[in-house]
Design an enzyme around this catalytic site. Structure first.
Site, PDB file in Angstrom:
ATOM      1  N   ARG A  96     -16.389   3.679  -0.913  1.00 58.54           N
ATOM      2  CA  ARG A  96     -15.771   4.434  -0.523  1.00 58.54           C
ATOM      3  C   ARG A  96     -15.034   4.786  -0.895  1.00 58.54           C
ATOM      4  O   ARG A  96     -13.166   4.693  -0.407  1.00 58.54           O
ATOM      5  CB  ARG A  96     -15.007   3.236   1.595  1.00 58.54           C
ATOM      6  CG  ARG A  96     -16.266   2.796   2.220  1.00 58.54           C
ATOM      7  CD  ARG A  96     -15.090   2.980   3.103  1.00 58.54           C
ATOM      8  NE  ARG A  96     -16.333   1.231   4.006  1.00 58.54           N
ATOM      9  CZ  ARG A  96     -15.934   1.211   5.032  1.00 58.54           C
ATOM     10  NH1 ARG A  96     -14.930   0.736   5.658  1.00 58.54           N
ATOM     11  NH2 ARG A  96     -17.439   0.592   5.920  1.00 58.54           N
ATOM     12  N   ASP A 106      -7.634  -2.806   6.299  1.00 62.54           N
ATOM     13  CA  ASP A 106      -8.654  -2.484   6.451  1.00 62.54           C
ATOM     14  C   ASP A 106      -8.353  -1.851   5.400  1.00 62.54           C
ATOM     15  O   ASP A 106      -9.007  -1.497   3.962  1.00 62.54           O
ATOM     16  CB  ASP A 106      -8.494  -1.861   7.642  1.00 62.54           C
ATOM     17  CG  ASP A 106      -9.501  -1.047   8.518  1.00 62.54           C
ATOM     18  OD1 ASP A 106     -10.912  -1.335   7.805  1.00 62.54           O
ATOM     19  OD2 ASP A 106      -9.130  -0.431   9.028  1.00 62.54           O
ATOM     20  N   ASP A 149      -7.883   6.832   6.308  1.00 60.82           N
ATOM     21  CA  ASP A 149      -9.400   6.542   6.888  1.00 60.82           C
ATOM     22  C   ASP A 149      -8.991   8.792   7.859  1.00 60.82           C
ATOM     23  O   ASP A 149      -7.986   9.273   8.137  1.00 60.82           O
ATOM     24  CB  ASP A 149      -9.594   6.130   8.738  1.00 60.82           C
ATOM     25  CG  ASP A 149     -10.222   5.115   8.207  1.00 60.82           C
ATOM     26  OD1 ASP A 149     -10.868   4.853   6.611  1.00 60.82           O
ATOM     27  OD2 ASP A 149     -10.171   4.564   9.131  1.00 60.82           O
ATOM     28  N   ASP A 174      -4.732   1.111   9.181  1.00 53.43           N
ATOM     29  CA  ASP A 174      -5.061   1.559   7.712  1.00 53.43           C
ATOM     30  C   ASP A 174      -4.075   1.857   7.626  1.00 53.43           C
ATOM     31  O   ASP A 174      -2.508   2.053   7.956  1.00 53.43           O
ATOM     32  CB  ASP A 174      -4.962   3.044   8.162  1.00 53.43           C
ATOM     33  CG  ASP A 174      -7.443   2.181   8.399  1.00 53.43           C
ATOM     34  OD1 ASP A 174      -7.555   1.541   7.733  1.00 53.43           O
ATOM     35  OD2 ASP A 174      -8.110   2.500   9.725  1.00 53.43           O
TER      36      ASP A 174
END
Length: 427
Positions: A304, A247, A251, A208
Site C-alpha cells: 500500500r 493499522d 488513509d 491510523d
C-alpha cells in the site's frame, strides 16, 4: 474543569509565544506555520488552493506541549484560521493501556475463551469478553483521536516535534495543513481476534496515524510516519498469528478530495497508505479521491504505497526502497482507479521480482512512464504483465496530470528525497 484548565494553558502559551497575525505575514514568510501550498503543487492546489491557518490572528495561534493541550486547541470554537504549533513529542497513551480497560476485561480470559481449539474457526467471536474488549477499544479510540477543524495548520516546531500513539482525524472539513511532525503509529491495545479471517484466523487492529475522511484541500508535508519503538517484528503471537497492533500510517477515504502529500517519509510499516477503503464506495468516492504524491520516501514498507480505489492519483518523483523480506507490492491498482506513476525511483534488492512493484486488485488502467529501478529505466507495466500473465494490467490511466510543481529527474531522487524528506527537514 480539567478541559477548561487545558484551554487556559494553551491560550496563555499562545499569547506569550504566538506569531504575528495577518499584518505580519510578509515578515513571517520563513515561518513554516505561515507557509501555504504553492500554486500548481498537486491536487490540493486546485481551485482556491490550500493555505490552512496561515492567516491566523495572534489570538488563534496556539503552542502546545501535551496531547491534552493539542486536543483543547483544536476544539476551540470557530472556523477562523488557526495555527497549532507542537513543541516536543506529545504522547496520547502516556497512561498505558490499562487506562482504557473496561471493568472486567481480562486478556488472559479472552485468550482462553476464543482459543481456536475451543471456539473453532467458523464463527466470529462473541460473548462477555468480546463485549468488554470492544468497550475498551471504544475508550481508547475516544482518547487518542484529535479532530482537526477547517482552516487549520498543525505544525511541529524544530526537528523533534511529533505525536506518539495519537491519530489525527481530518474529517469533513476543508483547508488543512499538517507539517513537520514525526507520527509514531498508534498501538492498538485491544485488537480483535477474527477466526474467520483467512484459513487460520487473524488479529485485526484499528487506528491510523492520520486519516483524511471526506475532507478537501489538504496538504500533508514533511512528516515522518513510522512504527517507532514498536515495529511489527516486536509484536507477540497468539494462536499462531501475529498480534497485530498497527493499522495504516495514512488513509485518504470516504469522499476525500484534493490532497497533496509531499516530502514525507513512510517507513518500516506493513499496510501503509490507502486511498479509498472500499470497492462498494462508488457513490461517495467516484470522481473524488484526487491525490498527488510527490517527493515522498517509502522505505521498507510491505504494501500500500499506495493502494488506490476510484481516485485520479498522481505519484511522481517518489523514492521506494523495497525491503529484502516480506515485500508484497508498492502500487496497488484497485476498483476504478486511475493511477499515474511517473519518474519515480525504485531501489529493489536482489531476489525481489520487479513485476511485484505493481499489484492488480481489480481491472483498472494505469500509466507508468519514466520510472527507474536500481538506476535503470524499466517499463513497470510490461515487466508486471510478463511476470503475471494471469493478472494483466491495462495501459493508460486516461488523464494527464497538469498540477505539478518541481519535477526532478528520477536519477536524482535517492540522493534528493532521502536527505530532504521527512520531519525536521522543512525548508
Amino acid at each position: 474543569m480539567r478541559r477548561d484548565k487545558s484551554l487556559w494553558l494553551v491560550g496563555a502559551t499562545a499569547l506569550v509565544l504566538g506569531v504575528t497575525g495577518p499584518t505580519g505575514v510578509a515578515q513571517a514568510a520563513g515561518d513554516p506555520a505561515r507557509q501555504t501550498l504553492p500554486a500548481g503543487d498537486g491536487w490540493a492546489s486546485e481551485g482556491a488552493g490550500t493555505n490552512g491557518g496561515s492567516a491566523a490572528e495572534a489570538s488563534r495561534v496556539f503552542t502546545v506541549t501535551t496531547w491534552e493541550q493539542l486536543r483543547a486547541a483544536l476544539a476551540v470554537p470557530g472556523t477562523a484560521p488557526r495555527i497549532v504549533k507542537i513543541v516536543g513529542t506529545l504522547n496520547a497513551t502516556a497512561a498505558g493501556c490499562s487506562a482504557f480497560e473496561a471493568p472486567g476485561y481480562d486478556f488472559d480470559r479472552y485468550l482462553a475463551d476464543y482459543d481456536p481449539t475451543v471456539w473453532g474457526y467458523e464463527n466470529p467471536v462473541s460473548g462477555p469478553q468480546e463485549d468488554l474488549r470492544a468497550a475498551s477499544a471504544t475508550s481508547q479510540g475516544k482518547a487518542i483521536k484529535a479532530y482537526v477543524p477547517a482552516n487549520t495548520t498543525v505544525v511541529g516546531v524544530g526537528k523533534k516535534a511529533g505525536i506518539v500513539g495519537g491519530s489525527l482525524q481530518i474529517q469533513g472539513v476543508d483547508n488543512v495543513v499538517v507539517r513537520n511532525l514525526t507520527m509514531e503509529s498508534p498501538l492498538d491495545c485491544f485488537p480483535q481476534w477474527d477466526p474467520t479471517d483467512g484459513a487460520t484466523g487473524a488479529w485485526n487492529s484499528e487506528y491510523d496515524s492520520m486519516v483524511v475522511y471526506g475532507s478537501t484541500h489538504v496538504w500533508i508535508d514533511h512528516n515522518t510516519f513510522t512504527d517507532g519503538a514498536h515495529p511489527d517484528s516486536s509484536l507477540p503471537r497468539y494462536y499462531g498469528e501475529v498480534y497485530q497492533q498497527h493499522d495504516g500510517e495514512l488513509d485518504i477515504v470516504r469522499g476525500a478530495d484534493l490532497v497533496t502529500a509531499s516530502w514525507n517519509v513512510f517507513a518500516d510499516h506493513d499496510k501503509t497508505l490507502m486511498i479509498g477503503n472500499s470497492d462498494s464506495a462508488g457513490a461517495t468516492d467516484r470522481d473524488k479521491l484526487r491525490v498527488t504524491l510527490h517527493h515522498n520516501l517509502f522505505k521498507n514498507v510491505i504494501e500500500r504505497a499506495p493502494r488506490v480505489r476510484f481516485g485520479k492519483v498522481d505519484a511522481y518523483n517518489n523514492h521506494f526502497v523495497v525491503p529484502a523480506s516480506g515485500y508484497a507490492y508498492s502500487l496497488g491498482i484497485g476498483q476504478e482507479s486511475q493511477l499515474v506513476a511517473e519518474k519515480n525511483a525504485f531501489t529493489v534488492p536482489a531476489g525481489v521480482g520487479v513485476g511485484t512493484i505493481l499489484k492488480k486488485w481489480k481491472d483498472a488502467p494505469v500509466t507508468t512512464v519514466g520510472n527507474l529501478v536500481n538506476g535503470r529505466p524499466v517499463d513497470l507495466l510490461a515487466v508486471h504483465n510478463a511476470e503475471f500473465p494471469a493478472e494483466i494490467l491495462r495501459d493508460g490511466a486516461g488523464w494527464t496530470p497538469v498540477l505539478r510543481g518541481r519535477v526532478d529527474a528520477p536519477q536524482a531522487l535517492p540522493g534528493l528525497v532521502d536527505h530532504r524528506a521527512g520531519a525536521g527537514r522543512i525548508c
